[in-house]
Design an enzyme around this catalytic site. Structure first.
Site, PDB file in Angstrom:
ATOM      1  N   TYR A 136       0.774  -1.289   0.013  1.00 40.22           N
ATOM      2  CA  TYR A 136       0.016  -0.142   0.017  1.00 40.22           C
ATOM      3  C   TYR A 136       0.861   1.264   0.034  1.00 40.22           C
ATOM      4  O   TYR A 136       0.620   2.315  -0.815  1.00 40.22           O
ATOM      5  CB  TYR A 136      -0.933   0.069   1.329  1.00 40.22           C
ATOM      6  N   LYS A 186       2.232 -15.304   2.823  1.00 37.41           N
ATOM      7  CA  LYS A 186       2.482 -15.940   1.517  1.00 37.41           C
ATOM      8  C   LYS A 186       3.975 -16.239   1.400  1.00 37.41           C
ATOM      9  O   LYS A 186       4.744 -15.971   0.556  1.00 37.41           O
ATOM     10  CB  LYS A 186       1.925 -15.236   0.462  1.00 37.41           C
ATOM     11  N   ASP A 218      -3.959 -17.943   0.486  1.00 41.63           N
ATOM     12  CA  ASP A 218      -4.858 -18.601  -0.132  1.00 41.63           C
ATOM     13  C   ASP A 218      -5.706 -19.888   0.637  1.00 41.63           C
ATOM     14  O   ASP A 218      -7.053 -20.010   0.671  1.00 41.63           O
ATOM     15  CB  ASP A 218      -4.434 -19.285  -1.413  1.00 41.63           C
ATOM     16  N   ASP A 242      -7.013  -6.424   4.090  1.00 42.44           N
ATOM     17  CA  ASP A 242      -7.858  -5.844   3.247  1.00 42.44           C
ATOM     18  C   ASP A 242      -9.062  -6.811   2.644  1.00 42.44           C
ATOM     19  O   ASP A 242     -10.084  -6.928   2.809  1.00 42.44           O
ATOM     20  CB  ASP A 242      -7.327  -4.942   2.367  1.00 42.44           C
ATOM     21  N   ASP A 246     -13.131  -8.261   3.917  1.00 41.71           N
ATOM     22  CA  ASP A 246     -14.362  -8.355   3.203  1.00 41.71           C
ATOM     23  C   ASP A 246     -14.751  -9.756   3.174  1.00 41.71           C
ATOM     24  O   ASP A 246     -16.139  -9.813   2.973  1.00 41.71           O
ATOM     25  CB  ASP A 246     -13.841  -7.758   1.870  1.00 41.71           C
TER      26      ASP A 246
HETATM   27  C1  IPM Z   1     -10.407  -0.719   3.720  1.00 43.91           C
HETATM   28  C2  IPM Z   1     -10.600   0.012   2.475  1.00 43.91           C
HETATM   29  C3  IPM Z   1      -9.411   0.826   2.085  1.00 43.91           C
HETATM   30  C4  IPM Z   1      -8.207  -0.147   1.946  1.00 43.91           C
HETATM   31  C5  IPM Z   1      -9.678   1.758   0.813  1.00 43.91           C
HETATM   32  C6  IPM Z   1     -10.771   2.400   0.818  1.00 43.91           C
HETATM   33  C7  IPM Z   1      -8.282   2.464   0.353  1.00 43.91           C
HETATM   34  O1  IPM Z   1     -11.093  -1.092   1.348  1.00 43.91           O
HETATM   35  O2  IPM Z   1     -10.317   0.108   4.673  1.00 43.91           O
HETATM   36  O3  IPM Z   1     -10.810  -1.893   3.759  1.00 43.91           O
HETATM   37  O4  IPM Z   1      -7.984  -0.671   1.040  1.00 43.91           O
HETATM   38  O5  IPM Z   1      -7.643  -0.250   3.214  1.00 43.91           O
HETATM   39 MG    MG Z   2     -11.219  -3.060   2.092  1.00 42.13          MG
END
Ligand code: IPM
Ligand code: MG
Length: 352
Positions: A136, A186, A218, A242, A246
């Site tokens: 990042y 990884k 993975d 990240d 999700d």
């Molecule tokens: C998160 C989001 C952010 C990230 C984006 C908006 C930059 O997806 O907080 O998970 O990738 O960290």
């Molecule tokens: Mg995110």
């Protein structure tokens, strides 16, 4: 106690408004809220997604309550002017390296998970995601290959001290809970991950009461979906965290239920300075319709009470109010219900 409220873009202001109502209803003595522009909104008003006055307001506060950033109208701007840079800039400038993302299925909510009920009911984990390093924040760019083709590149790296400090947080969280920690990397492919793994192993020596295992990312994605009960505290780098968080949000039924805390080292009077945000984005497709679920924002405010203001009792009260609203059938559109943003806020307030 000063809180900088940065609602941002899209549904950010809609969900943050409900979280602010909940904080105000607690009537804490000496609590002052300030608000500032961030993201696309700030770009349009001030020419930058993270204006200096917003950063100063955040620095001067005990905690930041953050909504969301992201505006399709800004997608073609140079990268440093895009709304997402505001949250990345805040994380970096404020050294908020520890991102905590709890993921659990609330009692009675098992049927909202795509998993079978017995698997869903067992989901109760905490992601400890490193937030200020990795690919990042490495150098990046576009260049030309020797053959004259355009090429994009992003440098991934972690230093041992960066890994050590986030690992410490994860070991401490594991020690306070189930005593189980899974570190995700990884290491079969990446040198960054090899150093990550070696460093986590070294930190493990100081935490004999915690059982540590390592998992390739993975496999971790597969295991999260197949055997979520296996996991308790999950330590990850920035990119893998990240993605996996999700995935976890889908497993708990909705991303509209997932809060987060991003903490650094600076201490406040009764806790640690931090930034609190729902993990969902600005959701431009539903903006202005009053349809966004504010529960993730409200639960983020609960984390703020806990970590930055040292108000554990109030944090629990807020979490219980959300749980009661959910279990009594107050469901947002994200959960197949029809409760709007303000209605959910009202329902939580009524149960507080
Ligand atoms: C998160 C989001 C952010 C990230 C984006 C908006 C930059 O997806 O907080 O998970 O990738 O960290
Ligand atoms: Mg995110």
């Amino acid at each position: 106690m000063k809180i900088a409220v940065l609602p941002g873009d899209g549904i950010g202001p809609e969900v943050t408004r409900e979280a602010v109502r909940v904080l105000e209803a607690l009537d804490l003595p000496g609590l002052t809220l300030f608000s500032g522009d961030v993201g696309g909104v700030a770009y349009h008003a001030h020419g930058h997604p993270l204006p200096p006055e917003t950063l100063e307001m955040a620095r001067a506060a005990d905690a930041v309550l953050f909504g969301a950033v992201g505006d399709p109208a800004c997608d073609n701007l140079e990268r440093h002017l895009r709304p997402e840079q505001a949250v990345l800039g805040l994380r970096k400038e404020l050294d908020l390296f520890a991102n905590l993302r709890p993921a659990k299925v609330w009692p009675g909510m098992e049927s909202f998970s795509p998993l079978r009920a017995e698997g869903a009911g067992a989901i109760d984990c905490l992601f400890v995601r490193e937030l200020t390093g990795d690919v990042y924040f490495g150098e990046k760019g576009q260049r030309e290959t020797a053959a004259g083709d355009p090429e994009g590149w992003d440098l991934m790296s972690y230093s041992a001290p960066e890994v050590r400090r986030i690992a410490e947080i994860a070991f401490r969280a594991a020690a306070q809970g189930s005593g189980k920690l899974t570190s995700v990397d990884k290491a079969n492919v990446l040198e960054t991950s090899q150093l990550w793994r070696d460093t986590v192993n070294a930190v493990a020596g100081e935490h004999a009461q915690v059982t540590l295992d390592h998992m390739y990312v993975d496999n971790a994605a597969m295991q999260l979906a197949a055997n979520p009960a296996e996991f308790s505290v999950i330590l990850t780098g920035n990119l893998f965290g990240d993605i996996l968080s999700d995935l976890a949000s889908a497993l708990v039924g909705s991303i509209g239920l997932m809060p987060s805390a991003s903490l650094g080292e600076r201490q406040t009077e009764r806790g640690t300075f931090g930034l609190y945000e729902p993990i969902h984005g600005s959701a431009p497709d539903i903006v202005g319709q009053g349809k966004a679920n504010p529960m993730a924002a409200i639960l983020s405010a609960a984390m703020l009470l806990r970590h930055s203001l040292g108000r554990e009792d109030e944090a629990k009260r807020v979490e219980r109010a959300v749980e009661k609203a959910l279990t009594s059938g107050v469901l947002g559109f994200d959960l197949g219900g029809s409760a709007g943003t303000a209605e959910i806020g009202d329902a939580v307030l009524a149960r507080l």
